[in-house]
Design a protein around this motif. Structure first.
Motif, PDB file in Angstrom:
ATOM      1  N   GLY A  24     -21.185  14.057   7.479  1.00  0.00           N
ATOM      2  CA  GLY A  24     -21.341  14.055   6.035  1.00  0.00           C
ATOM      3  C   GLY A  24     -19.999  14.278   5.364  1.00  0.00           C
ATOM      4  N   LEU A  25     -19.955  13.943   4.083  1.00  0.00           N
ATOM      5  CA  LEU A  25     -18.723  14.095   3.314  1.00  0.00           C
ATOM      6  C   LEU A  25     -19.024  14.626   1.919  1.00  0.00           C
ATOM      7  CD1 LEU A  25     -16.907  10.749   4.203  1.00  0.00           C
ATOM      8  CD2 LEU A  25     -16.241  13.044   4.922  1.00  0.00           C
ATOM      9  N   PRO A  26     -18.103  15.423   1.373  1.00  0.00           N
ATOM     10  CA  PRO A  26     -18.263  15.891   0.003  1.00  0.00           C
ATOM     11  C   PRO A  26     -18.088  14.748  -0.990  1.00  0.00           C
ATOM     12  CG  PRO A  26     -16.438  17.032   1.122  1.00  0.00           C
ATOM     13  CD  PRO A  26     -16.914  15.963   2.020  1.00  0.00           C
ATOM     14  N   VAL A  27     -18.822  14.834  -2.079  1.00  0.00           N
ATOM     15  CA  VAL A  27     -18.678  13.890  -3.189  1.00  0.00           C
ATOM     16  C   VAL A  27     -17.925  14.644  -4.286  1.00  0.00           C
ATOM     17  CG1 VAL A  27     -19.872  12.437  -4.858  1.00  0.00           C
ATOM     18  CG2 VAL A  27     -20.846  12.756  -2.567  1.00  0.00           C
ATOM     19  N   VAL A  28     -16.817  14.059  -4.732  1.00  0.00           N
ATOM     20  CA  VAL A  28     -15.937  14.753  -5.675  1.00  0.00           C
ATOM     21  C   VAL A  28     -15.675  13.914  -6.923  1.00  0.00           C
ATOM     22  CG1 VAL A  28     -14.784  16.064  -3.840  1.00  0.00           C
ATOM     23  CG2 VAL A  28     -13.828  13.871  -4.561  1.00  0.00           C
ATOM     24  N   ASP A  29     -15.215  14.602  -7.967  1.00  0.00           N
ATOM     25  CA  ASP A  29     -14.775  13.898  -9.172  1.00  0.00           C
ATOM     26  C   ASP A  29     -13.267  13.677  -9.077  1.00  0.00           C
ATOM     27  OD1 ASP A  29     -13.532  16.321  -9.851  1.00  0.00           O
ATOM     28  OD2 ASP A  29     -14.925  16.798 -11.468  1.00  0.00           O
ATOM     29  N   GLU A  30     -12.666  13.173 -10.152  1.00  0.00           N
ATOM     30  CA  GLU A  30     -11.237  12.864 -10.128  1.00  0.00           C
ATOM     31  C   GLU A  30     -10.356  14.107  -9.991  1.00  0.00           C
ATOM     32  OE1 GLU A  30     -12.687  13.669 -14.105  1.00  0.00           O
ATOM     33  OE2 GLU A  30     -13.278  12.065 -12.755  1.00  0.00           O
ATOM     34  N   LYS A  31     -10.909  15.300 -10.267  1.00  0.00           N
ATOM     35  CA  LYS A  31     -10.149  16.549 -10.133  1.00  0.00           C
ATOM     36  C   LYS A  31     -10.408  17.238  -8.794  1.00  0.00           C
ATOM     37  CE  LYS A  31     -10.168  17.348 -15.074  1.00  0.00           C
ATOM     38  NZ  LYS A  31     -10.673  18.186 -16.166  1.00  0.00           N
ATOM     39  N   LYS A  32     -11.100  16.539  -7.883  1.00  0.00           N
ATOM     40  CA  LYS A  32     -11.443  17.050  -6.546  1.00  0.00           C
ATOM     41  C   LYS A  32     -12.433  18.211  -6.595  1.00  0.00           C
ATOM     42  CE  LYS A  32      -9.149  16.249  -2.976  1.00  0.00           C
ATOM     43  NZ  LYS A  32      -9.017  15.325  -1.935  1.00  0.00           N
ATOM     44  N   GLN A  33     -13.194  18.313  -7.682  1.00  0.00           N
ATOM     45  CA  GLN A  33     -14.263  19.306  -7.753  1.00  0.00           C
ATOM     46  C   GLN A  33     -15.477  18.729  -7.037  1.00  0.00           C
ATOM     47  OE1 GLN A  33     -14.621  20.081 -11.979  1.00  0.00           O
ATOM     48  NE2 GLN A  33     -13.184  21.785 -11.822  1.00  0.00           N
ATOM     49  N   VAL A  34     -16.113  19.555  -6.214  1.00  0.00           N
ATOM     50  CA  VAL A  34     -17.255  19.105  -5.425  1.00  0.00           C
ATOM     51  C   VAL A  34     -18.488  19.004  -6.319  1.00  0.00           C
ATOM     52  CG1 VAL A  34     -18.739  19.595  -3.450  1.00  0.00           C
ATOM     53  CG2 VAL A  34     -16.292  20.106  -3.327  1.00  0.00           C
ATOM     54  N   LEU A  35     -19.064  17.792  -6.378  1.00  0.00           N
ATOM     55  CA  LEU A  35     -20.256  17.541  -7.188  1.00  0.00           C
ATOM     56  C   LEU A  35     -21.507  17.377  -6.331  1.00  0.00           C
ATOM     57  CD1 LEU A  35     -18.739  14.879  -9.594  1.00  0.00           C
ATOM     58  CD2 LEU A  35     -18.961  17.337  -9.982  1.00  0.00           C
ATOM     59  N   GLY A  36     -21.300  17.053  -5.061  1.00  0.00           N
ATOM     60  CA  GLY A  36     -22.431  16.818  -4.179  1.00  0.00           C
ATOM     61  C   GLY A  36     -21.973  16.667  -2.748  1.00  0.00           C
ATOM     62  N   PHE A  37     -22.931  16.350  -1.891  1.00  0.00           N
ATOM     63  CA  PHE A  37     -22.632  16.136  -0.476  1.00  0.00           C
ATOM     64  C   PHE A  37     -23.512  15.001   0.016  1.00  0.00           C
ATOM     65  CE2 PHE A  37     -22.393  16.912   4.059  1.00  0.00           C
ATOM     66  CZ  PHE A  37     -21.073  17.290   4.220  1.00  0.00           C
ATOM     67  N   LEU A  38     -22.930  14.089   0.774  1.00  0.00           N
ATOM     68  CA  LEU A  38     -23.662  12.950   1.302  1.00  0.00           C
ATOM     69  C   LEU A  38     -23.630  13.018   2.824  1.00  0.00           C
ATOM     70  CD1 LEU A  38     -25.064  10.244   0.414  1.00  0.00           C
ATOM     71  CD2 LEU A  38     -22.900   9.155   1.038  1.00  0.00           C
ATOM     72  N   SER A  39     -24.808  13.090   3.428  1.00  0.00           N
ATOM     73  CA  SER A  39     -24.896  13.170   4.882  1.00  0.00           C
ATOM     74  C   SER A  39     -25.366  11.838   5.459  1.00  0.00           C
ATOM     75  CB  SER A  39     -25.870  14.274   5.292  1.00  0.00           C
ATOM     76  OG  SER A  39     -27.201  13.891   4.979  1.00  0.00           O
ATOM     77  N   GLU A  40     -25.175  11.689   6.760  1.00  0.00           N
ATOM     78  CA  GLU A  40     -25.700  10.512   7.445  1.00  0.00           C
ATOM     79  C   GLU A  40     -27.201  10.414   7.218  1.00  0.00           C
ATOM     80  OE1 GLU A  40     -23.066   9.796  11.443  1.00  0.00           O
ATOM     81  OE2 GLU A  40     -24.566  11.371  11.496  1.00  0.00           O
ATOM     82  N   GLN A  41     -27.861  11.542   7.296  1.00  0.00           N
ATOM     83  CA  GLN A  41     -29.317  11.576   7.115  1.00  0.00           C
ATOM     84  C   GLN A  41     -29.705  11.054   5.736  1.00  0.00           C
ATOM     85  OE1 GLN A  41     -30.988  15.420   7.817  1.00  0.00           O
ATOM     86  NE2 GLN A  41     -33.082  14.728   7.561  1.00  0.00           N
ATOM     87  N   ASP A  42     -28.933  11.412   4.704  1.00  0.00           N
ATOM     88  CA  ASP A  42     -29.198  10.908   3.357  1.00  0.00           C
ATOM     89  C   ASP A  42     -29.099   9.382   3.312  1.00  0.00           C
ATOM     90  OD1 ASP A  42     -29.367  13.537   2.311  1.00  0.00           O
ATOM     91  OD2 ASP A  42     -27.222  13.580   1.838  1.00  0.00           O
ATOM     92  N   CYS A  43     -28.178   8.840   4.093  1.00  0.00           N
ATOM     93  CA  CYS A  43     -27.889   7.405   4.054  1.00  0.00           C
ATOM     94  C   CYS A  43     -28.880   6.554   4.852  1.00  0.00           C
ATOM     95  CB  CYS A  43     -26.490   7.137   4.602  1.00  0.00           C
ATOM     96  SG  CYS A  43     -25.173   7.899   3.643  1.00  0.00           S
TER      97      CYS A  43
END
Length: 135
Positions: free
Chosen positions: A37-56
């Motif tokens: 999985g990988l973190p989902v970030v905005d342009e300021k590198k603030q973590v907004l979410g997380f996307l896992s293989e399972q989610d995909c």
């Protein structure tokens, strides 16, 4: 056992997914970096979410079967993200990993993504410490 901190074993400057990115691009990154999985970030590198293989998997299964257009990461990412700080003990995090679902934790300092801590990082550090005990 010596005090091992998250910052000692985390993946520095980890790959991340930008908010709004297509699922296709995100899956490519997951496969390329061989991460669960990988973190989902905005342009300021603030973590907004997380996307896992399972989610995909489910979404990719449906879109592949029906040849549908790729969805946005924002549609399927987890919005409630458990993060850790760089100065936390890996022992504390390892105990949490045994109880909670995440296999990876974004490492955040001053609100920004600085690393990624996986079960593999912790297991490797514990293994190395164990090997030192045996010598």
């Amino acid at each position: 056992m010596t005090q091992i901190l998250v910052k000692d074993v985390m993946i520095d400057n980890p790959p991340s997914i930008k908010c709004g990115e297509s699922l296709d691009g995100a899956v490519e990154k997951l496969i390329q970096h061989k991460l669960l999985g990988l973190p989902v970030v905005d342009e300021k590198k603030q973590v907004l979410g997380f996307l896992s293989e399972q989610d995909c998997i489910h979404t990719m299964l449906i879109s592949s079967y029906h040849c549908e257009e790729s969805r946005s990461v924002d549609d399927i990412m987890s919005h409630q993200v458990l993060t850790v700080g760089p100065n936390e003990s890996i022992i504390d995090v390892a105990q949490r990993m045994g109880k909670e679902k995440p296999k990876s934790y974004p490492v955040v300092s001053e609100g920004k993504l600085i690393g990624l801590l996986t079960r593999n990082n912790i297991l490797q550090a514990l293994w190395e410490n164990h090997a030192e005990c045996s010598t």
